[in-house]
Design an enzyme around this catalytic site. Structure first.
Site, PDB file in Angstrom:
ATOM      1  CE  LYS A   1      -0.452  -0.224   4.943  1.00  0.00           C
ATOM      2  NZ  LYS A   1      -1.276   0.246   6.217  1.00  0.00           N
TER       3      LYS A   1
ATOM      4  NE  ARG B   1      -5.043   0.917  12.586  1.00  0.00           N
ATOM      5  CZ  ARG B   1      -4.035   0.778  11.708  1.00  0.00           C
ATOM      6  NH1 ARG B   1      -3.285   1.895  11.408  1.00  0.00           N
ATOM      7  NH2 ARG B   1      -4.091  -0.262  11.183  1.00  0.00           N
TER       8      ARG B   1
ATOM      9  CE1 TYR C   1      13.689  31.097   2.743  1.00  0.00           C
ATOM     10  CE2 TYR C   1      14.005  28.540   2.103  1.00  0.00           C
ATOM     11  CZ  TYR C   1      13.689  29.815   1.783  1.00  0.00           C
ATOM     12  OH  TYR C   1      13.386  29.986   0.501  1.00  0.00           O
TER      13      TYR C   1
ATOM     14  CG  MET D   1      10.211  22.904  -1.827  1.00  0.00           C
ATOM     15  SD  MET D   1       9.035  23.919  -2.834  1.00  0.00           S
ATOM     16  CE  MET D   1       8.338  24.891  -1.732  1.00  0.00           C
TER      17      MET D   1
HETATM   18  C1  LIG Z   1      -3.585  -4.502   8.597  1.00  0.00           C
HETATM   19  C2  LIG Z   1      -1.943  -4.279   8.299  1.00  0.00           C
HETATM   20  N1  LIG Z   1      -1.267  -5.343   8.403  1.00  0.00           N
HETATM   21  C3  LIG Z   1       0.090  -5.330   7.952  1.00  0.00           C
HETATM   22  C4  LIG Z   1       0.761  -3.888   7.805  1.00  0.00           C
HETATM   23  C5  LIG Z   1       2.238  -3.924   7.512  1.00  0.00           C
HETATM   24  O1  LIG Z   1       2.817  -3.581   8.566  1.00  0.00           O
HETATM   25  P1  LIG Z   1       4.283  -3.278   8.655  1.00  0.00           P
HETATM   26  O2  LIG Z   1       4.836  -2.319   7.387  1.00  0.00           O
HETATM   27  O3  LIG Z   1       4.830  -2.775   9.876  1.00  0.00           O
HETATM   28  O4  LIG Z   1       4.901  -4.620   8.229  1.00  0.00           O
HETATM   29  C6  LIG Z   1      -0.122  -2.859   7.883  1.00  0.00           C
HETATM   30  C7  LIG Z   1       0.487  -1.446   7.716  1.00  0.00           C
HETATM   31  O5  LIG Z   1       0.278  -0.686   8.416  1.00  0.00           O
HETATM   32  C8  LIG Z   1      -1.592  -2.916   8.123  1.00  0.00           C
HETATM   33  O6  LIG Z   1      -2.224  -1.775   8.140  1.00  0.00           O
END
Ligand SMILES: Cc1ncc(COP(=O)(O)O)c(C=O)c1O
Length: 361
Positions: free
Chosen positions: A35, A131, A256, A304
């Protein structure tokens, strides 16, 4: 010459890290988490590189799932945040995406729908992170409704996520594992608990499916050394070059806000990298930068597109010399610590303006 800021992405290191992940729990299946643009490394490229060795790929949302599906990956695609709009459910069915559901009302909405095919679902349960995830009651209701439904593929996997697995002496992880066992052990379901930190350091969390993300990119989630991280290889090396060198007098300040003042007559150099390239603006003076393999200190505020380093003690540096901001030879975690953040944030925040150069050696 074009602007020298670039991120070198080593795809063979990425695949190597996946093998490290798999070797830690050889009986489990491995979901490679890609992701957030493959943690900043490039979603499509990362997905394609991991496709043949991962058992599944995980993204956050339907848009990311469709993007990697379009590359032709063969691995099952899991959407960790489920759906945001009901219209996404039919898209998931059509494309055979698996949705992770964290709420009973989402399950109930799906069960009222007339879907054109069967849906694959994983259910996320609450074990202590508070969460997302269903309470024990909601999970039991959701599960018993789902197993009676014709709309759902039967192979439901039950998932939880750890709050503190990166803290090696925190009892929270053991508590979460115990809670998860209580919720699921009487059911004939597959289980998935471990993120990178848990896969690396909490063997009791290893289950049918592990879900490593961060470690695949070659970074340790721990503050302290851990034996299982020693074979990880950095995937992204952020590079740029020295663009100018000049002498300043003792008492002159730089950049800056004039937040750093030379305590002696000094030689300073500029480097074409800045917060517009994902380098953290709040990196403190003293943050290490690698020039010709030597660690030189950042001075003054990050702009930047430019940072300044103090090279008074490094006589052989010239304009054009290559600079490494993090990656090969300089851990992103160390740089992040100078900016009071973690490598996760720096990687996921890498902007598009930095060209990704893919290497596969
Ligand atoms: C539900 C879930 N599983 C697995 C992961 C992977 O975690 P990591 O990058 O700490 O291995 C994440 C990442 O945030 C997650 O939200």
């Amino acid at each position: 010459m074009s602007r020298p800021a670039r991120a070198i992405i080593n795809l063979s290191n990425l695949r190597h890290n996946l093998q490290v992940a798999k070797s830690l729990s050889p009986k489990s299946k491995t979901v490679a988490v890609v992701k957030a643009n493959g943690y900043g490394h490039g979603l499509k490229e990362v997905a394609l590189a991991l496709d043949s060795d991962a058992d599944a790929l995980a993204v956050a949302c339907i848009e990311e799932a469709l993007e990697i599906k379009a590359t032709g990956v063969k691995s099952p695609i899991i959407i960790l945040e489920g759906y945001f709009d009901e219209s996404e459910i039919e898209v998931a069915v059509t494309n055979d995406f698996c949705l992770v559901l964290s709420r009973l009302d989402s399950v109930e909405s799906i069960l009222k729908m007339k879907l054109k095919g069967k849906l694959t679902l994983w259910l996320k349960v609450e074990t202590g992170m508070h969460r997302s995830g269903m309470s024990a009651d909601d999970f039991n209701k959701a599960y018993s409704k789902l197993i009676k439904s014709e709309l759902i593929n039967r192979d439901i996997v039950v998932v939880t996520h750890f709050a503190c697995a990166d803290e090696l002496d925190n009892p929270m992880t053991t508590k979460q594992i115990a809670e998860f066992t209580l919720l699921t052990s009487h059911l004939n379901v597959q289980q998935s608990l471990a993120n990178s930190a848990a896969l690396l350091a909490w063997p009791a969390s290893h289950a049918h499916w592990n879900r490593p993300g961060y470690m695949l990119y070659g970074v340790s989630p721990f503050k302290q050394k851990h034996i299982n991280t020693k074979n990880l290889l950095p995937v992204m090396t952020l590079k740029s070059a020295i663009t100018s060198i000049k002498s300043i007098k003792r008492g002159n300040s730089v950049g800056y806000g004039s937040i750093w003042t030379a305590g002696r007559d000094s030689t300073i150099a500029t480097i074409a990298i800045g917060y517009g390239d994902g380098y953290p603006r709040n990196a403190r003076s003293g943050t290490p930068v690698l020039v010709n393999g030597e660690r030189v200190p950042l001075v003054g505020r990050v702009s930047m597109g430019v940072i300044i380093v103090d090279i008074t003690d490094f006589k052989n540096i010239i304009v054009g010399d290559e600079v490494i901001l993090w990656g090969d030879g300089l851990s992103i975690s160390e740089v992040a610590s100078y900016a009071d953040t973690v490598g996760y944030e720096l990687l996921a925040g890498m902007p598009a303006r930095v060209p990704r150069i893919y290497q596969d050696s």
